[in-house]
Design a protein around this motif. Structure first.
Motif, PDB file in Angstrom:
ATOM      1  N   ALA A  76       0.811  -1.239   0.015  1.00 37.20           N
ATOM      2  CA  ALA A  76       0.048   0.193   0.001  1.00 37.20           C
ATOM      3  C   ALA A  76       0.860   1.407  -0.121  1.00 37.20           C
ATOM      4  N   GLU A  77       1.846   1.423   0.529  1.00 34.14           N
ATOM      5  CA  GLU A  77       2.972   2.346   0.599  1.00 34.14           C
ATOM      6  C   GLU A  77       3.456   2.767  -0.921  1.00 34.14           C
ATOM      7  N   GLY A  78       3.689   1.752  -1.689  1.00 30.23           N
ATOM      8  CA  GLY A  78       4.023   2.084  -3.148  1.00 30.23           C
ATOM      9  C   GLY A  78       2.630   2.435  -3.726  1.00 30.23           C
ATOM     10  N   GLN A  79       1.357   2.192  -3.492  1.00 27.77           N
ATOM     11  CA  GLN A  79       0.178   2.568  -4.053  1.00 27.77           C
ATOM     12  C   GLN A  79      -0.145   3.810  -3.872  1.00 27.77           C
ATOM     13  N   PHE A  80       0.178   4.188  -2.419  1.00 26.97           N
ATOM     14  CA  PHE A  80       0.034   5.495  -2.030  1.00 26.97           C
ATOM     15  C   PHE A  80       0.995   6.349  -2.591  1.00 26.97           C
ATOM     16  N   THR A  81       2.125   6.145  -3.005  1.00 23.09           N
ATOM     17  CA  THR A  81       3.201   7.051  -3.681  1.00 23.09           C
ATOM     18  C   THR A  81       2.710   7.232  -5.146  1.00 23.09           C
ATOM     19  N   MET A 111      -6.784   7.555  -7.787  1.00 24.77           N
ATOM     20  CA  MET A 111      -7.328   6.314  -7.418  1.00 24.77           C
ATOM     21  C   MET A 111      -6.939   5.319  -8.568  1.00 24.77           C
ATOM     22  N   GLY A 112      -6.680   5.813  -9.726  1.00 27.74           N
ATOM     23  CA  GLY A 112      -6.557   5.229 -11.212  1.00 27.74           C
ATOM     24  C   GLY A 112      -5.061   4.444 -10.845  1.00 27.74           C
ATOM     25  N   ALA A 113      -4.121   5.395 -10.700  1.00 23.71           N
ATOM     26  CA  ALA A 113      -2.696   5.083 -10.326  1.00 23.71           C
ATOM     27  C   ALA A 113      -2.678   3.855  -9.149  1.00 23.71           C
ATOM     28  N   GLY A 114      -3.034   3.973  -8.055  1.00 21.57           N
ATOM     29  CA  GLY A 114      -3.197   3.341  -7.115  1.00 21.57           C
ATOM     30  C   GLY A 114      -3.535   1.615  -7.624  1.00 21.57           C
ATOM     31  N   MET A 115      -4.736   1.618  -8.464  1.00 23.85           N
ATOM     32  CA  MET A 115      -5.399   0.443  -8.949  1.00 23.85           C
ATOM     33  C   MET A 115      -4.537  -0.151  -9.848  1.00 23.85           C
ATOM     34  N   ALA A 116      -4.025   0.766 -10.742  1.00 18.99           N
ATOM     35  CA  ALA A 116      -3.151   0.377 -11.872  1.00 18.99           C
ATOM     36  C   ALA A 116      -1.753  -0.403 -11.249  1.00 18.99           C
ATOM     37  N   ILE A 190     -13.985  11.910   2.658  1.00 21.05           N
ATOM     38  CA  ILE A 190     -13.720  10.534   2.045  1.00 21.05           C
ATOM     39  C   ILE A 190     -13.375   9.329   2.767  1.00 21.05           C
ATOM     40  N   THR A 191     -12.653   9.622   3.989  1.00 27.24           N
ATOM     41  CA  THR A 191     -12.460   8.380   4.738  1.00 27.24           C
ATOM     42  C   THR A 191     -13.629   8.120   5.475  1.00 27.24           C
ATOM     43  N   ILE A 245      -6.146   7.055  -3.269  1.00 26.44           N
ATOM     44  CA  ILE A 245      -6.880   8.082  -3.130  1.00 26.44           C
ATOM     45  C   ILE A 245      -6.344   8.607  -1.937  1.00 26.44           C
ATOM     46  N   ALA A 246      -5.671   8.168  -0.513  1.00 24.66           N
ATOM     47  CA  ALA A 246      -4.953   8.686   0.259  1.00 24.66           C
ATOM     48  C   ALA A 246      -3.527   9.460  -0.204  1.00 24.66           C
TER      49      ALA A 246
END
Length: 341
Positions: A76-81, A111-116, A190-191, A245-246
């Motif tokens: 999740a840290e990478g997806q956050f970044t 959101m799209g970048a985290g999902m990708a 959002i949270t 999103i975060a």
């Protein structure tokens, strides 16, 4: 006992922390007061407490969807970044910096970048049966190095006195604070939506039920026709979306730009939050508030008592250790067995 375990783990963490402070020559009671009480004794402290709790709760809600199905997203840290990078890219380079569409576009981009970023380990797990723990973790370092490349290179602010950071995001790309004197902003809504959405999905939907069955009894789920690959995709994409999103909210909120330290470790700490909350939406809220207090208290004693910044991670590690130990004694019975002669 599953409910009592996080409480017991927290109490034991405080006890061990007191012993740790005493060994460093500090008054344990005074240090614990500075760590857990003083940060909440002012409006600014309460604002920072909620501000730090918001991304932790948001990411943990996304991760818990996958954890319920034994899909272990540790990246999740990478997806956050990646979410912060994509959202900031839209904010910095959109042709109309005053457009009312800027924040919604940044939200979608984050959101799209985290999902990708999460889709890569999902594809590898579903098609090639790779270990998603290793893949998501290793991809975190790729995202961190990519961020470092951008802020040291093509995205570095030419007017930033050679600091590795981007230019400030335009006003239309920033989340509005509730009060100019404090940093707490509208990202907290959002949270709140994420917590409600996670509760509805996991506790009130048939798809969420299938995810839970896939985690609790994989063979039974397979016999009932529940596809493991569907659980993998849903679990990883949910975690990636929440983390992205975060990341967007962090870049567009308290920071207002990209820097190498975009996250103080929210992605990793959110894993602990998910388990403290027992993978339950409302339990995660309490776990996020506790973990946020550890972040805030660590910063406080670092400034007031001169203790090292690693103190926060020490407390996180101790808390996780005791939580796992409590779970071990919940699920397993320890018996002395004598060998027969």
């Amino acid at each position: 006992m599953r409910v009592a375990a996080p409480v017991l783990a927290t109490i034991l963490t405080v006890v061990v922390g007191s012993i740790f402070f005493a060994s460093l020559g500090h008054d344990p009671l005074a240090t614990l007061h500075a760590f857990f009480v003083e940060p909440l004794s002012s409006m600014n402290g309460l604002s920072e407490w909620l501000l730090k709790a918001s991304p932790l709760i948001l990411i943990a809600c996304g991760l818990a969807v996958g954890f319920r199905a034994n899909v272990w997203n540790i990246g999740a840290e990478g997806q956050f970044t990646m979410g912060a990078i994509a959202a900031s890219g839209v904010g910095l380079f959109w042709p109309d910096p005053e457009s009312v569409l800027l924040l919604p576009l940044m939200f979608v981009a984050g959101m799209g970048a985290g999902m990708a970023w999460a889709a890569i380990p999902a594809f590898l797990r579903a098609r090639m049966n790779t270990n998603e723990i290793l893949v998501t973790l290793m991809m975190t370092y790729i995202a961190t190095l990519f961020l470092s490349y951008l802020v040291h290179g093509p995205w570095r602010d030419p007017a930033g006195f050679n600091y590795p950071q981007t230019a400030l995001l335009p006003a239309a790309a920033l989340l509005q604070s509730f009060d100019p004197a404090y940093r707490l902003n509208s990202s907290i809504f959002i949270t709140v939506v994420a917590v409600i959405a996670m509760w509805l999905f996991t506790d009130r939907s048939f798809l969420g039920y299938k995810m839970s069955v896939s985690g609790a009894a994989p063979l039974a789920a397979r016999y009932a026709g529940f596809r493991e690959s569907a659980a993998v995709w849903i679990g990883l994409l949910a975690g990636g979306a929440a983390a992205g999103i975060a990341g967007m909210a962090e870049a567009a909120g308290p920071l207002g730009q990209l820097s190498p330290q975009i996250s103080p470790g929210y992605g990793f700490a959110a894993i602990i939050v998910a388990f403290i909350g027992r993978l339950n939406a409302f339990g995660i809220v309490l776990g996020g508030l506790l973990m946020s207090l550890l972040f805030l208290g660590g910063e406080g004693v670092q400034m007031t008592l001169g203790l090292p910044s690693a103190l926060t991670r020490i407390f996180q590690g101790i808390l996780l250790f005791f939580l796992l130990a409590a779970d071990f004694f919940i699920f397993y019975r320890v018996r002395l067995v004598r060998e027969k002669a």
